[in-house]
Design an enzyme around this catalytic site. Sequence first.
Site, PDB file in Angstrom:
ATOM      1  CB  SER A 228      -0.895   0.020   1.250  1.00 25.68           C
ATOM      2  OG  SER A 228      -0.125   0.333   2.399  1.00 25.68           O
ATOM      3  CG  ASP A 229       1.339   5.876  -1.381  1.00 21.32           C
ATOM      4  OD1 ASP A 229       2.324   6.002  -0.622  1.00 21.32           O
ATOM      5  OD2 ASP A 229       1.107   6.655  -2.318  1.00 21.32           O
ATOM      6  CD1 TRP A 230       5.055   5.122   4.918  1.00 14.89           C
ATOM      7  CD2 TRP A 230       4.937   4.013   2.981  1.00 14.89           C
ATOM      8  NE1 TRP A 230       6.103   4.218   4.878  1.00 14.89           N
ATOM      9  CE2 TRP A 230       6.050   3.524   3.708  1.00 14.89           C
ATOM     10  CE3 TRP A 230       4.664   3.442   1.742  1.00 14.89           C
ATOM     11  CZ2 TRP A 230       6.891   2.529   3.227  1.00 14.89           C
ATOM     12  CZ3 TRP A 230       5.492   2.446   1.255  1.00 14.89           C
ATOM     13  CH2 TRP A 230       6.583   1.998   1.990  1.00 14.89           C
TER      14      TRP A 230
END
Length: 816
Positions: A228-230
Amino acid sequence: MKNQAIIQKMTLSEKASFMSGKDFWTTMNIDKYHIPSIFLADGPHGLRKQAAAADQLGLNASIPATCYPTSATVANSWDPQLGEELGTALGKEAVSQKVNVVLGPGINIKRNPLCGRNFEYFSEDPLLAGKMAASYVKGIQSTGVSACLKHFAANNQEYRRMAVDSVVDERTLREIYLRPFEIGIREGKTKVVMSSYNLLNGAYTNENTHLLRDILRKEWKYDNVVVSDWGGSNNRVKGLMAGNELEMPTTGGETNDEIVQAIQDGTIPESLLDENLDRLLSLIFDTHKAVSESDVTVEYDKHHLLAQKIAEESMILLKNDGGALPLRRAEKVAIVGDFAKHPRYQGAGSSIVNPTQLDNTVDAIASYDLQVVGYEPGYVRSGRPSAALIRKANKLAQKADTILLYLGLDEFSEVEGIDRSNLKLPNNQMRLFDQLAALGKKIIVVLACGSAVEMPFADRANAILHTYLSGQAGAKAALNILVGKVNPSGKLAETIPFKYEDTPTALNYPGKHLTAEYREGLYVGYRYFTSANVKPRYPFGHGLSYTTFAYSDIKVSADSVSFKLKNIGKVNGKEVAQIYIRAINSQVYRPLMELKGFIKVALRPDESKTIKVPLGTPAFSFFNPVTRQWEVETLDYEVMVGSSSKEIKLRDTIHVEGVTITSPVPLEAIPSYAKGHIQNVSSAEFEKILGHPVPKATYDFYKKNRMVIGYNTTVEQLRYSKRWVGRAFSGAVRGGIKLLRFLGIRSLANTLTMGVLHLPMRGLAHMSGGMISWGQLDGLMMMFNGHFFKGIGTFFKEGRLRSKKNKMKKIEVNNT
């Protein structure tokens, strides 16, 4: 499974613990199974491994690393081999800094020139973006560490990026927005893909089964890791079901507990967790081996020279009237512009690099054989007007024959998390140009910015060298081109319009509320400008040279196109030959021309080469949303060879046998798409290519300007909450940002906009590293929704439970 022997030994809790980060940048480890942590670091154009406490916003300094030209710059080289060289060097630095996964390259399409993150992305064209990305991946992964293609997918605006729904028809999605990822995965064989923040057609990308399961896993046969993106995970269990192995950063174990609970209550089988864990362990073991066993010593001076070489290959000579360049020894040169002393060489946000060294023009020009009469900054880079600086620059310029004028956008104008408000350069720079132009001197504009800008000065400048964001060695690279040591060979990877209103998405960008509607369909960038016959300032693929090339002898087959290219000038040069294809009388709507191949060729004076560029089925196919397959329509196709999308040198027509197509939508039912005039597409017409009603775009107010606050409500939207506490919180953030901008503290203002204002409520938990639990978040939302005392009680109660739970976990870990 590759790691079945280890997985069989692990408890359910141990398995689940790997599904989110150990901290901000590293994965979980368990020593008793000899499973190490791995480190993930930002790195599209250079590593950003932080030396102090980790944070995504870039507030803490990072370890020095080579700052290469940004992806938007390198794409202008049209040279995948050069991209691979950059990737290899980047991979070596990653190994030396014990970084296992380089979070790049970014590969999203430049749908609109205002996107604040365009400097990180390659192109408006999917083929060019895909080929360049694949080259980066090959280079990075040749060193044993992993690249990470991002942001998957249809992440094309920064405004409300963590909560906006990208509404895209299937054909446009496949042909434009997924195509570069497909090339990067199939050809580059990346080991990691990062899901984007946004929703795609109603589902968050990190839990979008059509995107991650149907397309990525089944169709493309991708069997590696999705991260996932942060802070980009919405529902962790749904993400796991879609095949999102790793959630970053840590959530203090809270979402791991959700996975355990889902398995225990039968929502998902444990075998699904095992499947995801197996892929993640393979990445951990493969990259740990490279990092732990290597003793790479980076020669940073050589990497600096490589950064310079890449910049030289990527800068674009947009204009050169009357042979204004290269500069001649006898010319008296005045250097004007703050960027000459303090270069603009990279973007801002999570990709910001702490360079190992940094060249600037004022210091570097002393080693060149030029008669420099002096330097004046001419303007305040933040945009504040200064008549005194203009007067000093004017006085200096009167002593010169030629003015080297450095213009561009500053660091705070192009930044992750914030879209630009317009395409204009600062007014103070334009006033400076007007004053200098009135002197009647030769003006050479050296432009630095990461995306398209309006250029009202272009007609009055004698020459324009566009450096884009050229990295730490960009100043010398530009000087080498200006004096003729290097022959420019860069070509635009995006269209530069006369004005923003000319762009295809000018009227519907960004999506301001719940959705971002991609009503333009396939007509992105040059596909629109050529099809709608809208003249750009500089077309896609444009770039001048100090020599001239002649094209001849075209020969076309379904498999390839060949032609002769000759350097008919007096100096060595490189030409980027571009292959475009047009379907003649197609039964489906298509742009007037689409890039289907390119090659960069080096030639000495009077040298000629016969060039052959492969075509094949992908060059003629389109995605049929009815059959859900790529198909070639039986048609005549025009094959065009040119030096840009505007300068077509050779044409030929070929008949290609495929299948007879029944249009998914009759052309007469979609006149805007059939003709390419798509700035004002109606909802009814958009629905025809979308295949379903256009989703509601506006907020759900239960009464005037009031909404129920949920997990995906942003801090900005709290202005519409029922009770004062939410409105006060949102107002304080918005007011603070305005005040900081007024005071000129633009960096902190941008940070708050990116990291707080557009953060969804769930982000308060997911990005706090477990400091705010999901239960505490529920308490906050009760307060925002009108139950103040119940909410505050819940918040403190859940806080005590969180503390107790964390203590128990520490005891458990110590006992283990």
